[in-house]
Design a protein around this motif. Structure first.
Motif, PDB file in Angstrom:
ATOM      1  N   UNK B  39       0.716  -1.257  -0.151  1.00  0.00           N
ATOM      2  CA  UNK B  39      -0.020   0.040  -0.009  1.00  0.00           C
ATOM      3  C   UNK B  39       1.087   1.262   0.105  1.00  0.00           C
ATOM      4  N   UNK B  40       1.447   1.465  -1.072  1.00  0.00           N
ATOM      5  CA  UNK B  40       2.465   2.792  -1.287  1.00  0.00           C
ATOM      6  C   UNK B  40       2.085   4.020  -0.443  1.00  0.00           C
ATOM      7  N   UNK B  42       0.823   4.696   2.692  1.00  0.00           N
ATOM      8  CA  UNK B  42       0.419   4.296   3.614  1.00  0.00           C
ATOM      9  C   UNK B  42       1.142   4.311   4.824  1.00  0.00           C
ATOM     10  N   UNK B  44       2.442   2.544   8.026  1.00  0.00           N
ATOM     11  CA  UNK B  44       2.109   1.327   8.791  1.00  0.00           C
ATOM     12  C   UNK B  44       2.458   1.201  10.286  1.00  0.00           C
ATOM     13  N   UNK B 151      -5.988   9.592  10.989  1.00  0.00           N
ATOM     14  CA  UNK B 151      -6.056   8.420  10.023  1.00  0.00           C
ATOM     15  C   UNK B 151      -7.495   8.292   9.480  1.00  0.00           C
ATOM     16  N   UNK B 152      -8.362   8.985   9.908  1.00  0.00           N
ATOM     17  CA  UNK B 152      -9.957   8.919   8.989  1.00  0.00           C
ATOM     18  C   UNK B 152      -9.852   9.711   7.752  1.00  0.00           C
ATOM     19  N   UNK B 155      -8.030   7.433   5.422  1.00  0.00           N
ATOM     20  CA  UNK B 155      -8.899   6.372   4.967  1.00  0.00           C
ATOM     21  C   UNK B 155      -9.849   6.698   4.082  1.00  0.00           C
ATOM     22  N   UNK B 156     -10.322   8.083   4.208  1.00  0.00           N
ATOM     23  CA  UNK B 156     -11.260   8.369   3.237  1.00  0.00           C
ATOM     24  C   UNK B 156     -10.672   9.318   2.168  1.00  0.00           C
ATOM     25  N   UNK B 187       0.637   7.222  -5.862  1.00  0.00           N
ATOM     26  CA  UNK B 187      -0.179   6.370  -6.818  1.00  0.00           C
ATOM     27  C   UNK B 187      -1.386   7.077  -6.798  1.00  0.00           C
ATOM     28  N   UNK B 189      -3.301   8.054  -4.614  1.00  0.00           N
ATOM     29  CA  UNK B 189      -4.201   7.575  -3.605  1.00  0.00           C
ATOM     30  C   UNK B 189      -3.908   8.232  -2.202  1.00  0.00           C
ATOM     31  N   UNK B 190      -2.525   8.346  -1.422  1.00  0.00           N
ATOM     32  CA  UNK B 190      -2.347   8.658  -0.183  1.00  0.00           C
ATOM     33  C   UNK B 190      -1.342   9.844  -0.371  1.00  0.00           C
ATOM     34  N   UNK B 229       6.747   4.246  -9.103  1.00  0.00           N
ATOM     35  CA  UNK B 229       5.809   4.665  -8.598  1.00  0.00           C
ATOM     36  C   UNK B 229       5.183   5.938  -8.560  1.00  0.00           C
TER      37      UNK B 229
END
Lengths: 200, 308
Positions: B39-40, B42, B44, B151-152, B155-156, B187, B189-190, B229
């Motif tokens: 999950x590039x 994100x 962890x 975090x939310x 997530x969204x 990517x 997304x994040x 990426x």
């Protein structure tokens, strides 16, 4: 004591064998579709390919429950993993952090494994798929992070619905499970970030 | 009764595991690394261990390097681009001592490059692994202090707040004033903090052939960028992302395309601009490139003769 319950040795040199194996798995997931060989020198228990056994010995321990097909769980492979990893073997796929499935078995579905949550997508399962071979099967085209343009792989010995399930898994990105397709001592990584195209 | 038993020299040697960390800790970090790669961008969470140096001095990067390094690796450690500054020297010595690591200063010879706040000027290659030391992994932390909220937001993919911050920057100063740790979208997304590298280095991350791993020891987060990426520095259509530029080339090696540090050289206000990547600058000088102040710097002992 019968052969069924006799537990074979694990790594002869745990520090360096697991380091080498980890780098192969890291490269496999960082560059999906590149064939990686794990370190040699491990005799896997009955029912596990060397790459699957090495990956579990490298990554699993008392913090990570493992799901195995019932025949393996109750046999030599289950005893071997319990002893060497200290991992719990669970019966429900949804509770497992790692799982080994046979490419041709119709159950469990990939969707039965834990795909993580939207706030913690890292808590998903890693599923090791044991294939009949890593080439000669139906070709699929991969794209996404880790892949310059596209890559094509064609592992053999996978159930008919397999690639449709993998495609559905990557649709749920960033949720989803991560796959390692293995045969003998070689493996492909297929993280959820990889998009799949093919004639499925 | 003797209270102190003399300890012999051999018994006094500490018996560490290879690369300092115990095997269970390495497994935990390795599992986190694999999920980070899947999950590039994100972050962890991981169980950051106490290391024999203070948190905030690169313990995240050290723990990642310790979990991946092996006898075949050649390690390069840089601190703000330089191989010879305190943080780089002590981390390099740590791995020479605990992992018997082969080390190098040459970017193209290294298989693992641990870095604090720079990406080397020499292009990274396939098969190399960059390990970044990250003080603050959460790009949204200054905008939203609550972890439960950020975090939310991740997530969204609710990243409007970051765009508002950049917009307010432009409204007030006419441009985005963030010059380091410039937020990037991974990517598609994040949103990710690239660690405090200058924004000059952001374009080097995009589609890089090397694997890039990020460790924040104090904040207990690991994240990653697989090779090839997409990394997009946030901007607006009418205010596109720009990197820094300088009016003069490096004073020592005359490079016009590298990131320069300003160095004050006397108490009369004299200063010079030199490459922050020490190995890049030395290599160019060895190749015969001569900057405007190289002769002065040599005569005053700022640059060694052997490096000419």
């Amino acid at each position: 004591m019968t052969d069924e319950t006799l537990i074979g040795p694990g790594f002869a040199d745990p520090v360096f064998q697991s380091q080498g194996a980890f780098r192969a798995i890291l490269a496999a997931l960082a560059e999906p579709g590149t064939r990686q060989a794990v370190t040699e020198g491990l005799t896997p228990p009955n029912g596990l390919h060397a790459a699957a056994a090495t990956a579990l010995l490298t990554l699993a321990d008392y913090e990570t429950p493992i799901w195995l097909p019932p025949a393996l769980r109750d046999g030599a492979a289950g005893a071997w993993l319990r002893f060497h990893c200290g991992a719990a073997l669970v019966a429900e796929p949804g509770r497992a952090a790692f799982a080994v499935i046979d490419g041709l078995a119709s159950a469990p579905a990939l969707a039965d494994f834990d795909a993580g949550t939207d706030q913690f997508p890292d808590r998903s399962a890693t599923v090791i798929v044991q294939c009949a071979a890593l080439e000669g099967g139906e070709a699929v085209t991969l794209s996404g992070p880790g892949i310059p343009g596209t890559r094509t792989i064609a592992p053999a010995g996978l159930r008919d619905s397999f690639w449709a399930e993998v495609a559905a898994n990557s649709e749920a990105y960033p949720l989803g499970i991560d796959l390692l397709l293995c045969h003998a001592d070689a493996l492909f990584g297929l993280p959820r970030s990889t998009r799949i195209e093919g004639a499925f | 009764m003797t209270l102190h038993t003399p300890v012999t020299q051999d018994a006094a040697q500490p018996a560490y595991n290879y690369a300092y960390l115990d095997e269970q800790t390495k497994r935990m970090i390795r599992r986190a690394l694999l999920k980070a790669v899947a999950v590039p961008g994100y972050q962890v969470p991981f169980g950051s261990r106490e290391m024999p140096l203070a948190r905030g001095w690169g313990t995240g990067g050290i723990q990642i390097t310790a979990a991946i390094i092996g006898p075949q690796d050649r390690l390069k450690v840089i601190d703000q681009g330089a191989d010879d500054t305190t943080n780089a020297v002590s981390i390099r010595r740590f791995f020479e001592k605990t992992a018997n690591a082969k080390t190098t200063e040459a970017t193209d010879e290294a298989t693992i490059i641990q870095t604090r706040h720079r990406i080397p000027e020499a292009p990274l290659q396939a098969g190399q692994i960059m390990v970044y030391q990250v003080p603050q992994p959460e790009p949204l932390r200054k905008l939203e202090p609550r972890e439960a909220e950020t975090r939310k937001m991740h997530a969204w993919a609710e990243y409007g707040l970051m765009q508002v911050k950049l917009y307010e920057n432009i409204a007030r100063f006419g441009e985005v004033t963030t010059t380091y740790d410039y937020p990037v979208l991974i990517n598609g997304r994040y949103i990710m903090a690239p660690s405090p590298i200058p924004k000059f280095d952001n374009p080097k991350m995009h589609m890089s052939p090397a694997l890039q791993l990020f460790g924040a020891g104090r904040e207990k987060r690991i994240y990653a960028l697989p090779p090839h990426t997409s990394v997009k520095s946030l901007d607006f259509d009418d205010h596109p992302f720009r990197i820094q530029s300088w009016n003069e080339p490096c004073a020592l090696c005359a490079a016009a395309d590298s990131y320069l540090d300003e160095v004050v050289i006397d108490d009369q206000g004299k200063r010079m601009f030199v490459c922050s990547d020490s190995h890049f600058c030395e290599t160019r000088r060895e190749d015969g490139h001569r900057g405007a102040m190289l002769a002065d710097a040599t005569s005053s002992g700022l640059v060694g003769e052997s490096k000419l």
